[in-house]
Design a protein around this motif. Structure first.
Motif, PDB file in Angstrom:
ATOM      1  N   THR A  18       0.797  -1.219   0.000  1.00 57.12           N
ATOM      2  CA  THR A  18       0.000   0.000   0.000  1.00 57.12           C
ATOM      3  C   THR A  18       0.834   1.275   0.000  1.00 57.12           C
ATOM      4  OG1 THR A  18      -0.164  -0.102   2.403  1.00 57.12           O
ATOM      5  CG2 THR A  18      -1.949  -1.108   1.140  1.00 57.12           C
ATOM      6  N   THR A  19       2.112   1.187  -0.348  1.00 51.99           N
ATOM      7  CA  THR A  19       2.980   2.353  -0.426  1.00 51.99           C
ATOM      8  C   THR A  19       2.443   3.318  -1.476  1.00 51.99           C
ATOM      9  OG1 THR A  19       4.850   0.976   0.163  1.00 51.99           O
ATOM     10  CG2 THR A  19       5.366   3.047  -0.874  1.00 51.99           C
ATOM     11  N   ARG A  99      -0.303  -3.488  -7.861  1.00 58.51           N
ATOM     12  CA  ARG A  99      -0.432  -2.266  -7.086  1.00 58.51           C
ATOM     13  C   ARG A  99      -0.674  -1.134  -8.078  1.00 58.51           C
ATOM     14  NH1 ARG A  99       4.759  -0.932  -3.445  1.00 58.51           N
ATOM     15  NH2 ARG A  99       5.683  -0.661  -5.486  1.00 58.51           N
ATOM     16  N   PHE A 100      -1.697  -0.334  -7.839  1.00 58.70           N
ATOM     17  CA  PHE A 100      -2.060   0.726  -8.772  1.00 58.70           C
ATOM     18  C   PHE A 100      -2.880   1.778  -8.065  1.00 58.70           C
ATOM     19  CE2 PHE A 100      -5.013  -2.819  -9.034  1.00 58.70           C
ATOM     20  CZ  PHE A 100      -6.218  -2.218  -8.741  1.00 58.70           C
ATOM     21  N   ARG A 101      -3.136   2.873  -8.758  1.00 51.78           N
ATOM     22  CA  ARG A 101      -4.003   3.925  -8.236  1.00 51.78           C
ATOM     23  C   ARG A 101      -5.071   4.201  -9.274  1.00 51.78           C
ATOM     24  NH1 ARG A 101      -2.261   8.797  -4.741  1.00 51.78           N
ATOM     25  NH2 ARG A 101      -1.404   6.949  -3.848  1.00 51.78           N
ATOM     26  N   ASN A 135     -10.706   4.021  -1.425  1.00 52.77           N
ATOM     27  CA  ASN A 135      -9.512   4.352  -2.198  1.00 52.77           C
ATOM     28  C   ASN A 135      -8.646   3.102  -2.381  1.00 52.77           C
ATOM     29  OD1 ASN A 135      -7.497   5.760  -3.527  1.00 52.77           O
ATOM     30  ND2 ASN A 135      -6.517   6.412  -1.629  1.00 52.77           N
ATOM     31  N   PRO A 136      -9.085   2.158  -3.224  1.00 46.05           N
ATOM     32  CA  PRO A 136      -8.284   0.943  -3.403  1.00 46.05           C
ATOM     33  C   PRO A 136      -6.949   1.254  -4.082  1.00 46.05           C
ATOM     34  CG  PRO A 136     -10.113   0.984  -4.957  1.00 46.05           C
ATOM     35  CD  PRO A 136     -10.272   2.165  -4.052  1.00 46.05           C
ATOM     36  N   THR A 137      -5.896   0.599  -3.622  1.00 48.56           N
ATOM     37  CA  THR A 137      -4.561   0.826  -4.173  1.00 48.56           C
ATOM     38  C   THR A 137      -3.941  -0.453  -4.708  1.00 48.56           C
ATOM     39  OG1 THR A 137      -3.620   0.572  -1.970  1.00 48.56           O
ATOM     40  CG2 THR A 137      -4.093   2.824  -2.705  1.00 48.56           C
ATOM     41  N   GLY A 138      -4.765  -1.428  -5.025  1.00 48.83           N
ATOM     42  CA  GLY A 138      -4.253  -2.659  -5.604  1.00 48.83           C
ATOM     43  C   GLY A 138      -5.222  -3.809  -5.402  1.00 48.83           C
ATOM     44  N   ARG A 139      -4.930  -4.886  -6.106  1.00 45.68           N
ATOM     45  CA  ARG A 139      -5.734  -6.111  -6.008  1.00 45.68           C
ATOM     46  C   ARG A 139      -4.749  -7.262  -5.899  1.00 45.68           C
ATOM     47  NH1 ARG A 139     -10.713  -7.832  -4.611  1.00 45.68           N
ATOM     48  NH2 ARG A 139     -11.420  -9.534  -5.899  1.00 45.68           N
ATOM     49  N   TYR A 140      -4.943  -8.130  -4.886  1.00 41.95           N
ATOM     50  CA  TYR A 140      -3.961  -9.155  -4.550  1.00 41.95           C
ATOM     51  C   TYR A 140      -4.615 -10.507  -4.304  1.00 41.95           C
ATOM     52  CZ  TYR A 140      -1.486  -4.851  -3.727  1.00 41.95           C
ATOM     53  OH  TYR A 140      -0.944  -3.606  -3.894  1.00 41.95           O
TER      54      TYR A 140
END
Length: 177
Positions: A18-19, A99-101, A135-140
């Motif tokens: 989540t950086t 990881r994305f925005r 505010n999702p910052t990625g999918r894992y």
């Protein structure tokens, strides 16, 4: 129900996942941890196709492939594949994904994991969101208990929302603890 990275992962892995996510930020943020290997996505061997995946090598800790180009609508541009190996059973803080925005009219990057021709984990059934629901910052995908071996991490732009033609730039992340 949405789950966050913090709910499913330990503190170290969650911080890596989540950086701050500006395209150039993950490399500088990830290199602060000695167990993190950061590579530029476009410098990896392989074409990113199913039969010639991008090679992440053997993962002993965390590997982050930064600045992966967006996935766009239409075949074959809506998929990209990475291959990696593990030498030990993945611990409870292990995960793989993107990881994305998100901003504007962009779609999320959805991961799936295969061993040989068999899909082991899918985003919609097994995946979880990084960040928080607003505010999702990625999918894992959780990798806990995954046996040592070679795996193919596929990422894709799903067909919906149809109004979206692209994903954002993203980082492929594999954490094996």
């Amino acid at each position: 129900m949405r789950k966050t990275g913090f709910a499913r992962l330990g503190t170290t892995a969650a911080l890596i996942l989540t950086t701050a996510l500006a395209p150039a930020a993950p490399a500088s943020a990830a290199t602060a941890d000695a167990s993190v290997t950061t590579v530029n996505c476009r410098s990896l061997a392989g074409s990113g196709s199913y039969s010639d995946p991008l090679r992440l090598g053997t993962v002993r800790g965390t590997v982050v492939a930064v600045d992966c180009p967006p996935l766009t609508a239409g075949t074959p541009y809506n998929h990209r594949y990475f291959v990696f190996s593990t030498v030990r059973t993945a611990g409870r803080n292990s995960a793989a994904g993107a990881r994305f925005r998100l901003s504007g009219n962009l779609s999320a990057v959805h991961p799936r994991l295969a061993s040989g021709p068999v899909t082991v984990l899918r985003s919609l059934q097994h995946g979880f969101w990084g960040g928080n629901p607003s505010n999702p910052t990625g999918r894992y995908l959780p990798l806990a208990g995954l046996n040592p071996g070679t795996y193919r991490l596929g990422v894709e732009k799903l067909r919906s929302p149809l109004s979206s033609l692209s994903t954002p730039w993203f980082d492929a992340v594999v954490v094996v603890n």
